[in-house]
Scaffold this motif. Structure first.
Motif, PDB file in Angstrom:
ATOM      1  N   ARG A 226      21.235  29.480 -15.611  1.00  0.00           N
ATOM      2  CA  ARG A 226      20.854  28.054 -14.896  1.00  0.00           C
ATOM      3  C   ARG A 226      21.759  27.315 -14.589  1.00  0.00           C
ATOM      4  NH1 ARG A 226      17.576  23.256 -16.335  1.00  0.00           N
ATOM      5  NH2 ARG A 226      16.432  22.763 -14.515  1.00  0.00           N
TER       6      ARG A 226
ATOM      7  N   LYS B  26      13.513  26.419 -16.693  1.00  0.00           N
ATOM      8  CA  LYS B  26      13.359  25.124 -16.949  1.00  0.00           C
ATOM      9  C   LYS B  26      11.972  25.222 -17.921  1.00  0.00           C
ATOM     10  CE  LYS B  26      12.657  20.446 -15.752  1.00  0.00           C
ATOM     11  NZ  LYS B  26      12.655  19.394 -14.719  1.00  0.00           N
ATOM     12  N   HIS B  27      11.129  25.940 -17.407  1.00  0.00           N
ATOM     13  CA  HIS B  27       9.697  25.970 -18.275  1.00  0.00           C
ATOM     14  C   HIS B  27       9.971  26.432 -19.534  1.00  0.00           C
ATOM     15  CE1 HIS B  27       5.273  26.620 -18.664  1.00  0.00           C
ATOM     16  NE2 HIS B  27       5.727  27.941 -19.079  1.00  0.00           N
TER      17      HIS B  27
ATOM     18  N   LEU C 119      20.556  23.017 -19.386  1.00  0.00           N
ATOM     19  CA  LEU C 119      19.474  22.380 -19.921  1.00  0.00           C
ATOM     20  C   LEU C 119      18.988  21.034 -19.403  1.00  0.00           C
ATOM     21  CD1 LEU C 119      20.071  23.004 -23.729  1.00  0.00           C
ATOM     22  CD2 LEU C 119      18.644  24.129 -21.992  1.00  0.00           C
ATOM     23  N   ARG C 120      19.663  20.816 -17.994  1.00  0.00           N
ATOM     24  CA  ARG C 120      19.086  19.718 -17.323  1.00  0.00           C
ATOM     25  C   ARG C 120      17.880  19.528 -17.132  1.00  0.00           C
ATOM     26  NH1 ARG C 120      20.949  23.302 -13.979  1.00  0.00           N
ATOM     27  NH2 ARG C 120      19.788  23.832 -12.250  1.00  0.00           N
ATOM     28  N   GLY C 121      17.533  18.442 -17.116  1.00  0.00           N
ATOM     29  CA  GLY C 121      15.997  18.172 -16.983  1.00  0.00           C
ATOM     30  C   GLY C 121      15.027  18.309 -18.273  1.00  0.00           C
ATOM     31  N   ILE C 122      15.745  18.784 -19.505  1.00  0.00           N
ATOM     32  CA  ILE C 122      14.993  18.825 -20.804  1.00  0.00           C
ATOM     33  C   ILE C 122      15.614  17.630 -21.480  1.00  0.00           C
ATOM     34  CG2 ILE C 122      14.826  20.211 -22.953  1.00  0.00           C
ATOM     35  CD1 ILE C 122      14.190  21.687 -20.134  1.00  0.00           C
TER      36      ILE C 122
ATOM     37  N   ASP D  91      15.021  28.787 -11.060  1.00  0.00           N
ATOM     38  CA  ASP D  91      15.307  27.573 -11.744  1.00  0.00           C
ATOM     39  C   ASP D  91      14.165  26.954 -12.723  1.00  0.00           C
ATOM     40  OD1 ASP D  91      17.284  25.440 -12.312  1.00  0.00           O
ATOM     41  OD2 ASP D  91      15.687  24.395 -11.508  1.00  0.00           O
TER      42      ASP D  91
END
Length: 424
Positions: A124, A145-146, A262-265, A141
């Protein structure tokens, strides 16, 4: 769904295929496996093949994942029609299953291999630079992320204190990952782990030696308004212990995410709240928990505003462009009042506007905009981002939820000191 022909288990040792083609066939085989033991074997072999691919090969495999493993269109259409016809919970569940792309199940199975989680995080991270030019990769992507949002939820995270006894391999990663205030070698790190300092990080069982995010804390008296005293390396350990015992305030002065994949987590909100509880238990005398934060978007915003012309503050531009004005007390004092006023306006704009990312993080987590500090960071980076101005965001345990709700409704909760700057 169009897949290359599947291979039997005896074919898996075939080395005649080109590496990328072999990776594709192993992926197709992995998705078809019904035996958990066989699936783990295939996942391990796929992991080994992917590890040997060059950048072009990895990119080819990523495109393969993004384009080939789509939901069955006929099954999805049928499930949608059934749901529209009766709207039952069962029909909704069937529609959700039909919409779930096989790619997500394949990624789950790739994760069965030792090191699979780290490999998917690296994947990712690698595709991030390609998303704008290749929109099809956004599907991959989004699926990653999910899955990460489930795999890295709070139940799996472990909070650890980092100190001088922490294994050197982890300490080296802190030096490498520090994203706010550079750690200049081991002596600098030792000071940041002194008795009047604390450092905490989240870890995950699948990445035992890899911090996900870490926060650095200074135990002080009163609100810290500038970085140099916090980064000083002059204090001996006995003095530092005495300072920790007298401290009434914990200053969170650096929060660094370590895994770009892990961006966005979101980990930061959980980290701050749990660290507050840890500190309160260790130092019951602490009464305030605050940040000393940068304002990375302020200079860009102000430059764009003043460049439009007609702004009464446009006369500031030539002064701000003069080299070293922050080291000249006469020049800097002239700029102090107007820049603090403009910074207060920048930080109190409606949240619906694209506000400063650090402000959005802390205000969205329920902090209060407490104080704006003149020349809190006169390092080259501090001057470049915000003319050296820094901010205290105050975390009051009793009002965090109310502050968060106010932010969601469009209100920036702020102190009387900030209000006074707005009226100046």
């Amino acid at each position: 769904m169009t897949l290359v022909s599947l291979m039997t288990s005896s074919d898996l040792s075939n080395t005649q295929l080109a590496p990328l083609d072999r990776a594709k066939q192993l992926a197709a085989t992995l998705l078809s496996e019904r035996s958990e033991a066989s699936g783990a074997l295939v996942a391990r072999q796929l992991h080994e093949v992917l590890g040997a691919l060059d950048a072009a090969g990895r990119h080819g495999f990523q495109r393969y994942l993004a384009t080939e493993f789509q939901p069955d269109r006929a099954a999805l259409r049928g499930a949608a029609e059934r749901y529209l016809a009766d709207g039952t919970a069962e029909a909704a569940a069937a529609l959700a299953r039909a919409a779930d792309p096989p790619r997500q199940e394949l990624l789950r199975r790739i994760n069965m291999a030792l090191g699979g989680t780290g490999a998917l995080i690296a994947m990712r991270s690698e595709i991030a630079s390609c998303l704008r030019g290749e929109p099809v990769l956004k599907l991959l992507d989004a699926d990653l992320k999910h899955l990460f949002a489930s795999w890295f939820n709070r139940g799996f995270l472990e909070l650890r204190r980092i100190d001088w006894q922490t294994p050197a391999a982890v300490l080296e990663k802190l030096i490498a990952y520090e994203a706010v205030h550079e750690i200049k070698g081991w002596d600098d790190l030792r000071r940041r782990l002194a008795p009047d300092r604390r450092c905490f990080a989240f870890f995950h069982p699948a990445l035992p030696g890899e911090p996900l995010i870490f926060v650095e804390v200074a135990l002080v008296q009163g609100l810290a308004t500038a970085m140099p005293p916090l980064l000083s390396r002059e204090t001996d350990e006995d003095t530092a212990r005495a300072q920790a015992a007298r401290a009434d305030t914990a200053i969170f002065y650096s929060i660094s995410n370590c895994q770009d994949g892990l961006r966005g987590i979101s980990f930061g909100n959980l980290l701050i709240k749990q660290v507050v509880e840890e500190l309160k238990a260790e130092f019951p005398q602490l009464t305030r928990f605050s940040t000393l934060s940068p304002i990375p978007g302020f200079r860009r915003w102000l430059g764009q505003r003043l460049a439009k012309g007609g702004d009464p503050d446009a006369a500031l531009l030539p002064q701000l462009e003069s080299d070293g004005w922050w080291n000249d007390p006469t020049q800097s004092e002239k700029l102090r009042a107007p820049l603090l006023r403009l910074c207060a306006r920048y930080l109190t704009r409606q949240p619906s506007i694209r506000i400063d990312p650090v402000a959005r993080f802390h205000l969205g987590n329920g902090a209060r905009l407490e104080r704006i500090n003149w020349l809190g960071d006169s390092s080259p980076r501090g001057i470049q981002e915000s003319f050296g101005i820094m901010v205290n965001y105050l975390y009051d345990r009793e009002s965090i939820e109310d502050n968060h709700k106010a932010f969601v409704r469009g209100t920036i909760v702020r102190s009387p000191d900030v209000d006074a700057l707005l009226q100046a």
